[in-house]
Design a protein around this motif. Structure first.
Motif, PDB file in Angstrom:
ATOM      1  N   ASP A 120      37.660  31.758  41.711  1.00 55.96           N
ATOM      2  CA  ASP A 120      36.853  30.611  42.153  1.00 55.96           C
ATOM      3  C   ASP A 120      37.653  29.527  42.849  1.00 55.96           C
ATOM      4  O   ASP A 120      37.112  28.452  43.113  1.00 55.96           O
ATOM      5  CB  ASP A 120      36.095  30.019  40.968  1.00 55.96           C
ATOM      6  N   TYR A 126      33.646  33.205  43.633  1.00 58.12           N
ATOM      7  CA  TYR A 126      32.562  32.697  42.790  1.00 58.12           C
ATOM      8  C   TYR A 126      32.581  31.183  42.899  1.00 58.12           C
ATOM      9  O   TYR A 126      33.607  30.547  42.623  1.00 58.12           O
ATOM     10  CB  TYR A 126      32.751  33.135  41.338  1.00 58.12           C
ATOM     11  N   PRO A 155      35.056  32.226  36.578  1.00 59.91           N
ATOM     12  CA  PRO A 155      34.252  33.449  36.604  1.00 59.91           C
ATOM     13  C   PRO A 155      33.839  33.968  35.226  1.00 59.91           C
ATOM     14  O   PRO A 155      32.802  34.625  35.107  1.00 59.91           O
ATOM     15  CB  PRO A 155      35.178  34.456  37.302  1.00 59.91           C
TER      16      PRO A 155
END
Length: 235
Positions: free
Chosen positions: A184, A202, A25
């Motif tokens: 993520d 993400y 991220p």
């Protein structure tokens, strides 16, 4: 407006505290000095020290040095070997900092969130020292310091364990429901779930997005631009 877009906007507007994962991220730490290369060098280091058999054949082919470090720790917990490998990995993370690639829109997103009074922290499996060095190189350290919680020598506390996330929440004085975790990986999602913190995924490709959703993520973005746009609309 699509349901997931509404969900993302609600997560952003209701967050009073935001805890970021680091590698993903905020930046791609091993952009040129790749994680796969580091994993290979770790396997070579073990072989040179007569410890090759500590890893399975599948593990020796794995491109994730953190997985390999945890595998050794599970077989020799709290050992001098694990401490030495953790220090070895930290040195490689520091070596990677100068060539790390900033995640698109991460820098302005962090500065904007900080400017509107949202308190920020980082909870990561990376070395906190490497995180601080990267943030300092981008003039972002003041947006987070001192709330940066990285890998400890107790590798059992790495995410998906919520230890680093809980440390961040405690330091911020944040109720879990008032916070937001941006990560993520499924490990980030599991840690946020254990801590009771809303999660925003993400993902840079469809495979990573599908993996997050299959783990239970209900809001996933492929770019940080929508987050920045929502924040700028509040200013």
């Amino acid at each position: 407006m699509p349901v997931e877009t509404e969900s993302v906007q609600e997560l952003i507007t209701s967050a009073r505290f935001v805890v970021f994962d680091f590698d993903g991220p905020i930046c791609r730490l091993f952009a040129q000095y790749t994680a796969q290369r580091v994993a290979g060098e770790l396997v070579e280091w073990l072989a040179l020290h007569g410890l090759r058999e500590l890893l399975t054949d599948e593990e020796r082919r794995h491109p994730d040095p953190w997985l390999l470090l945890r595998a050794v720790d599970q077989r020799h917990p709290d050992s001098d070997l694990v401490a030495e490998l953790e220090e070895w990995l930290t040195r490689h993370e520091l070596k990677a900092v100068p060539t790390a690639w900033p995640t698109a829109y991460a820098d302005p997103l962090i500065r904007t969130w900080s400017a509107v009074g949202v308190r920020l922290a980082i909870a990561t499996n990376n070395s906190a020292l490497a995180v601080r060095r990267y943030l300092d190189s981008r003039d972002l350290l003041a947006c987070f310091a001192p709330n940066i919680y990285g890998r400890t020598q107790d590798l059992g506390l790495l995410k998906p364990h919520p230890h680093s996330l809980n440390r961040a929440l405690n330091a911020l004085g944040a109720a879990p429901s008032a916070a937001l975790m941006i990560g993520d990986t499924p490990a980030d999602l599991i840690a946020s779930r254990e801590a009771g913190v809303p999660f925003l995924g993400y993902a840079t490709n469809v495979e990573k997005a599908d993996l997050l959703r299959s783990t239970g993520a209900t809001a996933v973005v492929s770019s940080l631009w929508p987050l920045l746009r929502v924040l700028r609309g509040q200013m």
